[in-house]
Motif scaffolding. Structure first.
Motif, PDB file in Angstrom:
ATOM      1  N   MET A 135     -12.186  64.537   1.255  1.00 38.79           N
ATOM      2  CA  MET A 135     -13.163  63.445   1.382  1.00 38.79           C
ATOM      3  C   MET A 135     -13.617  63.314   2.835  1.00 38.79           C
ATOM      4  O   MET A 135     -12.797  63.146   3.742  1.00 38.79           O
ATOM      5  CB  MET A 135     -12.515  62.106   0.960  1.00 38.79           C
ATOM      6  N   ASN A 136     -14.923  63.342   2.997  1.00 40.61           N
ATOM      7  CA  ASN A 136     -15.462  63.185   4.343  1.00 40.61           C
ATOM      8  C   ASN A 136     -15.879  61.724   4.545  1.00 40.61           C
ATOM      9  O   ASN A 136     -16.986  61.325   4.223  1.00 40.61           O
ATOM     10  CB  ASN A 136     -16.664  64.122   4.519  1.00 40.61           C
ATOM     11  N   TRP A 137     -14.932  60.955   5.053  1.00 41.90           N
ATOM     12  CA  TRP A 137     -15.170  59.516   5.153  1.00 41.90           C
ATOM     13  C   TRP A 137     -16.282  59.150   6.123  1.00 41.90           C
ATOM     14  O   TRP A 137     -16.973  58.160   5.934  1.00 41.90           O
ATOM     15  CB  TRP A 137     -13.878  58.789   5.533  1.00 41.90           C
ATOM     16  N   SER A 138     -16.442  59.966   7.156  1.00 45.23           N
ATOM     17  CA  SER A 138     -17.466  59.603   8.138  1.00 45.23           C
ATOM     18  C   SER A 138     -18.867  59.681   7.509  1.00 45.23           C
ATOM     19  O   SER A 138     -19.732  58.864   7.814  1.00 45.23           O
ATOM     20  CB  SER A 138     -17.364  60.475   9.384  1.00 45.23           C
ATOM     21  N   ILE A 139     -19.056  60.654   6.602  1.00 46.71           N
ATOM     22  CA  ILE A 139     -20.362  60.730   5.920  1.00 46.71           C
ATOM     23  C   ILE A 139     -20.553  59.521   5.011  1.00 46.71           C
ATOM     24  O   ILE A 139     -21.633  58.913   4.966  1.00 46.71           O
ATOM     25  CB  ILE A 139     -20.466  62.035   5.085  1.00 46.71           C
ATOM     26  N   ILE A 140     -19.473  59.173   4.302  1.00 48.02           N
ATOM     27  CA  ILE A 140     -19.565  58.023   3.391  1.00 48.02           C
ATOM     28  C   ILE A 140     -19.937  56.758   4.158  1.00 48.02           C
ATOM     29  O   ILE A 140     -20.866  56.029   3.795  1.00 48.02           O
ATOM     30  CB  ILE A 140     -18.226  57.819   2.642  1.00 48.02           C
ATOM     31  N   GLU A 199     -21.197  56.493   7.203  1.00 54.02           N
ATOM     32  CA  GLU A 199     -22.490  56.594   7.872  1.00 54.02           C
ATOM     33  C   GLU A 199     -23.639  56.307   6.910  1.00 54.02           C
ATOM     34  O   GLU A 199     -24.522  55.498   7.202  1.00 54.02           O
ATOM     35  CB  GLU A 199     -22.676  57.990   8.477  1.00 54.02           C
ATOM     36  N   SER A 200     -23.590  56.973   5.744  1.00 54.54           N
ATOM     37  CA  SER A 200     -24.731  56.775   4.836  1.00 54.54           C
ATOM     38  C   SER A 200     -24.730  55.373   4.237  1.00 54.54           C
ATOM     39  O   SER A 200     -25.791  54.812   3.957  1.00 54.54           O
ATOM     40  CB  SER A 200     -24.736  57.846   3.735  1.00 54.54           C
ATOM     41  N   SER A 220     -19.420  58.462  -2.304  1.00 54.25           N
ATOM     42  CA  SER A 220     -17.979  58.610  -2.575  1.00 54.25           C
ATOM     43  C   SER A 220     -17.753  59.475  -3.804  1.00 54.25           C
ATOM     44  O   SER A 220     -16.900  60.358  -3.800  1.00 54.25           O
ATOM     45  CB  SER A 220     -17.312  57.263  -2.821  1.00 54.25           C
ATOM     46  N   GLN A 243     -18.530  63.068  -3.080  1.00 55.51           N
ATOM     47  CA  GLN A 243     -17.459  63.621  -2.247  1.00 55.51           C
ATOM     48  C   GLN A 243     -16.213  63.896  -3.094  1.00 55.51           C
ATOM     49  O   GLN A 243     -15.579  64.948  -2.971  1.00 55.51           O
ATOM     50  CB  GLN A 243     -17.098  62.636  -1.128  1.00 55.51           C
ATOM     51  N   ASN A 302     -14.618  67.554  -3.765  1.00 58.36           N
ATOM     52  CA  ASN A 302     -13.252  67.853  -3.341  1.00 58.36           C
ATOM     53  C   ASN A 302     -12.265  67.918  -4.505  1.00 58.36           C
ATOM     54  O   ASN A 302     -11.058  67.863  -4.307  1.00 58.36           O
ATOM     55  CB  ASN A 302     -12.782  66.804  -2.334  1.00 58.36           C
TER      56      ASN A 302
END
Lengths: 329, 284
Positions: free
Chosen positions: A1-6, A8-9, A274, A277, A281
């Motif tokens: 999970m790429n939390w920074s993308i979640i 940010e968007s 989310s 992602q 993943n």
């Protein structure tokens, strides 16, 4: 999970295009429903009047943005007038039926091939208001680390939130005045207000016009942001997104619709990204849900959250619990 | 006392009054095949308390709705201070000085008590949406209205509740609020639809006192009531309705002896009347 993308968007969705557009639409609905008790289920129609009025004036007649936007608002005022004239004397439900139908009629008309020379048919209008970004005084983007905005986004945010704040101030000034008191009283009981010598129908008309004009501003901001307008952006769910935002934030509160709109689009974006992602993943197996379905599921989840909110916090985030309790009487 | 005003008045339906403020001629209201109101002639004496009584379904509330513009007449005319009122919308009737209250109290629940009161004032500058934006245009008027509202609230023993929501008041207090709010509109005639319904006995006395005071201040009071003790206590003149028509008028003493009234209440004419209304279950 790429939390920074979640994250940010999600943050971006809370402050950009949709948040602004629906904040304005919901401010309008707040005047209608939150303060006057009018059930306008056709706010999308008012947004369309603003958007197409502006778009046609610019692309077909070569008007500049300012007068074109005024024309869009004038169209929405006329729409409110002609919708209100036959329905405002009747019971509240009639307005709901008529407005939902009127909004669909408007969408069908602007989508039809018959008038495509003027409205662009189902493709809509493009190249609206290039002057909006040409006049952008902001010459560099903004990077806040976790989220960054281009100069175009910044310019839209400055203008868009500026308009939102203006509408909020207007709402604040009006609802604390005797005029606002009459509206709130109409929401509670029209006949009582009539018995005190107020022309209820005319006040409801004023409310419909003002809220419709706020909705039109939402449509205009949408048009300017994307430099185009498509008929299907004004389908019925658009109205209900605005209603959801209003109820989420709390009807009958100045900040309600604005915070509600930010939260609504934040939640939609958060669940969407989310889920994608999680699928990418392999946290969610593809036999259960794939990336395409995630786009639908986000609305299901958002709907579930709203249902939960209504159960545990009926008044919305800004609402007054004491007021809601009075409904039991 | 203005009871003298009725000294020369004949106790019969439609009798002329010495100083008529409201008069009704040939007033008819039909709902489909049912005639709810059919009044030949009625005059209401100014600056007096007139009680309107009658069995359930007599048309009392419909009569109120008609004269206050909340319902449209099928036929007939009525005048307020000599001015025709039929077809005039309810809000204009109220502005002319004929203000009503409702049987089912219409306190505006989510407005505070003081806001309810302030709403009642007529001719407010700040009720125009453009002027509303500029507080200096209506601020001083608002303060005057608020002062007047506070006076009335004190008189009606609601001052302690002024900042509560109206929805938080008891049933009796809501009746008081509705009456006080109607007074904010500066009426000449106030029509009270069952002002005592659902009010506890202790509060009834204070409400009665308020109604009497209204007359002392020069108002004309017309009220619908079922409680005969109340009617006896405060009314100068009693009008009895049954099946839409006025069947008797007089002081409460003369009304009590009137055979038509006794029949209407005890139902001598019961069988005959039922026959005139077609109750066809097939149609429903």
């Amino acid at each position: 999970m790429n939390w920074s993308i979640i994250i940010e968007s999600t943050l971006e969705a809370m402050v950009t295009k949709n948040a602004v557009v629906f904040a304005l639409a919901a401010i309008g609905l707040n005047i209608h429903y939150g303060y006057t008790g009018l059930l306008n289920f056709g706010q999308a129609g008012f947004m369309a009047a603003g958007a197409y009025g502006t778009g046609i004036a610019i692309t077909q007649w070569g008007w500049t943005i300012g007068p074109a936007a005024v024309f869009g608002i004038v169209l929405s005022v006329l729409l409110a007038f002609f919708l209100g004239l036959p329905t405002l004397r009747l019971r509240a439900d009639y307005l709901a039926i008529v407005t939902i139908a009127a909004a669909e009629i408007i969408r069908r008309i602007v989508k039809s091939t018959q008038y495509s020379e003027v409205t662009g048919g189902s493709g809509g209008l493009n190249g609206i208001g290039r002057g909006f970004y040409d006049n952008n005084p902001i010459d560099s983007g903004l990077d806040l680390g976790i989220v960054s905005f281009s100069e175009r986004e910044l310019w839209f945010m400055v203008v868009g939130w500026g308009v939102v704040v203006l509408c909020m101030v207007l709402t604040y000034l009006l609802v604390r005045s005797p005029w606002g008191r009459v509206l709130k009283a109409i929401r509670e009981d029209e006949d009582a207000v009539r018995s005190l010598g107020k022309n209820v129908t005319w006040y409801k008309m004023q409310s419909l016009i003002l809220g419709g004009a706020f909705g039109a501003l939402g449509g205009i901001m949408l048009t300017l942001e994307q430099q185009s307008v498509q008929p299907d952006q004004f389908f019925t769910p658009t109205t209900f997104f605005a209603f959801t935002a209003l109820i989420l934030g709390g009807a009958g509160r100045v900040f309600g619709p604005v915070v509600g709109s930010m939260l609504f689009w934040g939640i939609i974006q958060f669940t969407d990204v989310s889920l994608r992602q999680a699928i990418a993943n392999d946290y969610i197996p593809t036999w259960l849900m794939d990336g395409v379905q995630a786009g639908q599921v986000r609305f299901i989840i958002a709907g579930g959250l709203l249902a939960a909110l209504m159960i545990f916090r009926q008044q919305g985030l800004f609402g007054n619990k004491r007021e809601v309790a009075l409904d039991d009487h | 006392m203005t009871t003298d005003a009725f000294d020369q008045v004949e106790p019969r339906p439609g009798s002329p009054k010495r100083d008529t403020i409201l008069s009704v001629d040939g007033l008819v209201r039909r709902f489909g095949g049912i005639t709810a109101v059919d009044v030949d002639h009625l005059e209401i004496q100014a600056n007096a308390i007139t009680g309107l009584i009658g069995p359930n379904g007599a048309g009392k509330t419909t009569f109120f709705n008609l004269i206050t513009g909340f319902d449209e007449v099928t036929a007939g005319t009525f005048q307020f201070k000599g001015e025709p009122l039929e077809g005039v919308p309810a809000y204009k009737v109220a502005r002319k000085g004929l203000v009503r209250t409702f049987q089912l109290t219409k306190a505006l629940s989510k407005l505070s008590v003081i806001e309810n009161m302030k709403l009642g004032a007529v001719g407010q500058t700040g009720e125009n949406p453009f002027k509303a934006l500029v507080r200096p245009l209506w601020g001083s008027q608002e303060r005057e209205i608020e002062a007047r509202a506070d006076e009335l609230l004190k008189r009606f023993k609601l001052y302690e509740k002024r900042d509560d929501y109206a929805g938080e008041l008891s049933g009796g207090q809501r009746k008081l609020l509705e009456m006080a709010r109607a007074l904010m509109a500066d009426p000449e005639v106030i029509c009270l639809d069952e002002p005592m319904a659902g009010v506890n006995p202790a509060l009834t006395q204070s409400l009665l006192q308020h109604v009497k005071e209204l007359k002392d201040e020069g108002l004309t009071v017309v009220f619908v009531e079922h409680d005969m003790d109340v009617v006896r206590d405060i009314s100068d003149w009693v009008v009895v309705m049954a099946e839409g028509s006025i069947i008797a008028e007089g002081t409460h003493a003369s009304i009590g002896k009137n055979q038509a009234v006794i029949d209407a209440y005890l139902g001598t004419a019961h069988e005959i009347d039922l026959g005139t209304i077609e109750l066809d279950p097939e149609k429903h």
